[in-house]
Design a protein around this motif. Structure first.
Motif, PDB file in Angstrom:
ATOM      1  N   ASN A  82       0.840  -1.189   0.000  1.00  0.00           N
ATOM      2  CA  ASN A  82       0.000   0.000   0.000  1.00  0.00           C
ATOM      3  C   ASN A  82       0.879   1.243   0.000  1.00  0.00           C
ATOM      4  OD1 ASN A  82       0.861   0.332   2.674  1.00  0.00           O
ATOM      5  ND2 ASN A  82      -1.081  -0.325   3.592  1.00  0.00           N
ATOM      6  N   VAL A  83       0.251   2.403   0.170  1.00  0.00           N
ATOM      7  CA  VAL A  83       0.977   3.677   0.217  1.00  0.00           C
ATOM      8  C   VAL A  83       0.484   4.462   1.424  1.00  0.00           C
ATOM      9  CG1 VAL A  83       1.556   5.819  -0.966  1.00  0.00           C
ATOM     10  CG2 VAL A  83       1.120   3.750  -2.309  1.00  0.00           C
ATOM     11  N   ASP A  84       1.412   4.794   2.318  1.00  0.00           N
ATOM     12  CA  ASP A  84       1.165   5.690   3.448  1.00  0.00           C
ATOM     13  C   ASP A  84       2.001   6.932   3.187  1.00  0.00           C
ATOM     14  OD1 ASP A  84       1.358   7.141   5.805  1.00  0.00           O
ATOM     15  OD2 ASP A  84       1.944   5.448   7.062  1.00  0.00           O
ATOM     16  N   SER A  85       1.342   8.044   2.879  1.00  0.00           N
ATOM     17  CA  SER A  85       2.063   9.289   2.596  1.00  0.00           C
ATOM     18  C   SER A  85       1.916  10.251   3.763  1.00  0.00           C
ATOM     19  CB  SER A  85       1.523   9.951   1.326  1.00  0.00           C
ATOM     20  OG  SER A  85       2.104  11.236   1.159  1.00  0.00           O
ATOM     21  N   HIS A  86       3.049  10.760   4.254  1.00  0.00           N
ATOM     22  CA  HIS A  86       3.020  11.724   5.338  1.00  0.00           C
ATOM     23  C   HIS A  86       2.520  13.097   4.879  1.00  0.00           C
ATOM     24  CE1 HIS A  86       6.135   9.380   8.011  1.00  0.00           C
ATOM     25  NE2 HIS A  86       5.184   8.603   7.508  1.00  0.00           N
ATOM     26  N   ALA A 106       2.946   0.416   4.276  1.00  0.00           N
ATOM     27  CA  ALA A 106       2.558   0.305   5.687  1.00  0.00           C
ATOM     28  C   ALA A 106       1.623  -0.878   5.920  1.00  0.00           C
ATOM     29  CB  ALA A 106       1.912   1.604   6.156  1.00  0.00           C
ATOM     30  N   VAL A 107       1.814  -1.953   5.162  1.00  0.00           N
ATOM     31  CA  VAL A 107       1.065  -3.175   5.423  1.00  0.00           C
ATOM     32  C   VAL A 107       1.683  -3.883   6.633  1.00  0.00           C
ATOM     33  CG1 VAL A 107       0.417  -3.472   3.008  1.00  0.00           C
ATOM     34  CG2 VAL A 107       2.502  -4.549   3.859  1.00  0.00           C
ATOM     35  N   ASN A 145       4.082  -6.222   8.570  1.00  0.00           N
ATOM     36  CA  ASN A 145       5.499  -6.384   8.224  1.00  0.00           C
ATOM     37  C   ASN A 145       6.015  -5.162   7.471  1.00  0.00           C
ATOM     38  OD1 ASN A 145       6.168  -8.956   9.374  1.00  0.00           O
ATOM     39  ND2 ASN A 145       4.959  -9.907   7.764  1.00  0.00           N
ATOM     40  N   MET A 146       5.470  -3.996   7.811  1.00  0.00           N
ATOM     41  CA  MET A 146       5.888  -2.785   7.109  1.00  0.00           C
ATOM     42  C   MET A 146       7.384  -2.534   7.228  1.00  0.00           C
ATOM     43  SD  MET A 146       4.437   0.261   9.592  1.00  0.00           S
ATOM     44  CE  MET A 146       2.824  -0.502   9.805  1.00  0.00           C
ATOM     45  N   ASP A 147       7.985  -2.920   8.348  1.00  0.00           N
ATOM     46  CA  ASP A 147       9.422  -2.693   8.494  1.00  0.00           C
ATOM     47  C   ASP A 147      10.209  -3.490   7.457  1.00  0.00           C
ATOM     48  OD1 ASP A 147       8.611  -5.033   9.800  1.00  0.00           O
ATOM     49  OD2 ASP A 147       9.678  -4.600  11.670  1.00  0.00           O
ATOM     50  N   VAL A 148       9.738  -4.708   7.145  1.00  0.00           N
ATOM     51  CA  VAL A 148      10.387  -5.519   6.108  1.00  0.00           C
ATOM     52  C   VAL A 148      10.239  -4.849   4.752  1.00  0.00           C
ATOM     53  CG1 VAL A 148      10.390  -7.759   4.936  1.00  0.00           C
ATOM     54  CG2 VAL A 148       9.988  -7.647   7.405  1.00  0.00           C
ATOM     55  N   HIS A 149       9.045  -4.361   4.457  1.00  0.00           N
ATOM     56  CA  HIS A 149       8.785  -3.757   3.150  1.00  0.00           C
ATOM     57  C   HIS A 149       9.597  -2.476   2.962  1.00  0.00           C
ATOM     58  CE1 HIS A 149       4.917  -6.028   1.973  1.00  0.00           C
ATOM     59  NE2 HIS A 149       5.441  -6.651   3.030  1.00  0.00           N
ATOM     60  N   ILE A 150       9.671  -1.655   4.009  1.00  0.00           N
ATOM     61  CA  ILE A 150      10.437  -0.409   3.904  1.00  0.00           C
ATOM     62  C   ILE A 150      11.928  -0.712   3.785  1.00  0.00           C
ATOM     63  CG2 ILE A 150      11.062   1.728   5.081  1.00  0.00           C
ATOM     64  CD1 ILE A 150       8.250   1.623   6.404  1.00  0.00           C
TER      65      ILE A 150
END
Length: 370
Positions: A142-146, A184-185, A187-192
């Protein structure tokens, strides 16, 4: 796929939690780590036979490189009224080389790290389309935009499994600044860590000060089952991530990508003003951002473009989930080494890029033959 079915899948994916879901594993083939001097050469040596035997062979690569071109920055905005703009971001899981002989399974937006820079003006109405093609992905994204007011910065509405219909959201760019976007799904830390982050510039109504050139870098950590430079396929190492012990700390997905031993330094001209946008995806480490042989003449801390910039700052912290902007003057020719001044990361794990200033010597400012 129906809206009801998509919503159900999104709710399932968002309730899996950080402890569930598959982790990224990847590999890229490459020879032993390059030697890159900061103040002195790195002594990262070759791996032992026993260590090498612990890795699977390097995988075939999908793309030649994941490192985004630092010069690929959208033009400054030159208008006095808001507009309606549309952008598309596409999730792409790709196998590529971290360095020669070392492969890894990256997660990206549009096949590059950092993801494409999006540039808008305060007050613009932005239509963001997000896609997760089934033939390029095995995991949800997905997309989490600040830069977005809204649930999860848009993450909730854009959560897709591979093959889902594209998600489309609209938002008004309400607050000027330089902001990060990221996956920001669960396991977001893995994806980032694996590359899913980028930057959004929301220019104030009056615009940003004019400069001669703009550059765009992104720092993140790679946590892998191999050692630095160890040939073979490096799978994602979740335990190392949880312990915050990265194998590599890199700019734009690859160690030392923008040096003479990589794709070459980024060239600028003497007496230019160069603005650098620097996104720290993390997911864990604060960057101590410094230009060796220069200073940040004007620093927009944490992407704040409304306050007066700080002046002549040598080193500045850039927290994970932050995009900072800063400007350099270039009065003398030669290399400017952009580093994370946690110098073991720069000298041994990859967090170093070179901006090469070209032009006539300027002994009034610096004379190395005095």
């Amino acid at each position: 796929m129906s809206h009801t079915t998509q919503t159900g899948r999104r709710q399932f994916l968002t309730t899996v939690g950080l402890g569930g879901a598959a982790l990224l594993s990847g590999c890229v083939s490459a020879p032993a780590a390059q030697t890159n001097d900061v103040d002195e050469p790195s002594d990262a040596g070759p791996s032992t036979e026993a260590a090498a035997a612990s890795l699977d062979p390097a995988k075939p690569v999908d793309v030649d490189r994941v490192a985004a071109d630092p010069t690929a920055v959208p033009d400054p905005i030159d208008r006095d009224e808001p507009r309606e703009l549309e952008f598309t971001l596409t999730a792409e899981e790709v196998t590529a080389e971290i360095e020669p002989g070392v492969t890894f399974d990256y997660m990206t937006y549009d096949g590059q790290i950092p993801g494409p820079m999006l540039r808008v003006r305060e007050g613009d109405r932005v239509r963001l389309r997000f896609e997760v093609p089934a033939d390029e992905n095995e995991l949800p994204h997905n997309v989490d935009s600040h830069a977005i007011y809204g649930p999860g910065g848009g993450a909730e509405a854009t959560t897709l499994a591979p093959g889902d219909d594209a998600a489309v959201i609209e938002f008004t760019a309400s607050y000027p600044g330089v902001h990060i976007y990221h996956c920001a799904v669960p396991n977001m830390d893995v994806h980032i860590s694996s590359g899913m982050f980028g930057a959004v510039i929301v220019e104030p109504k009056e615009g940003l000060p004019e400069v001669d050139r703009e550059l765009y870098f992104g720092q993140h950590e790679l946590y892998t089952t191999g050692e630095v430079g160890e040939e073979g396929h490096h799978a994602f190492d979740r335990e190392a991530m949880e312990n915050e012990e990265p194998t590599y700390v890199v700019f734009n997905g690859e160690p030392y990508a923008f040096t003479a031993d990589g794709y070459g330094p980024v060239t600028v001209q003497r007496d230019e003003t160069v603005r650098v946008y620097f996104a720290n995806g993390g997911p864990n480490k604060i960057s101590s951002w410094h230009p060796i042989g220069n200073v940040w003449a004007r620093l927009y801390r944490d992407g704040d473009v409304l306050s007066e910039p700080a002046r002549n700052v040598e080193t500045t912290p850039v927290a994970p989930g932050t995009v900072t902007a800063a400007e350099m003057e270039t009065p003398v020719p030669g290399p400017i080494k952009i580093v994370d001044h946690a110098l073991s990361r720069a000298g041994r794990r990859g967090a170093l890029g070179v901006v090469q200033v070209e032009g006539e010597e300027n002994p009034d400012v610096y004379d190395e033959d005095a």
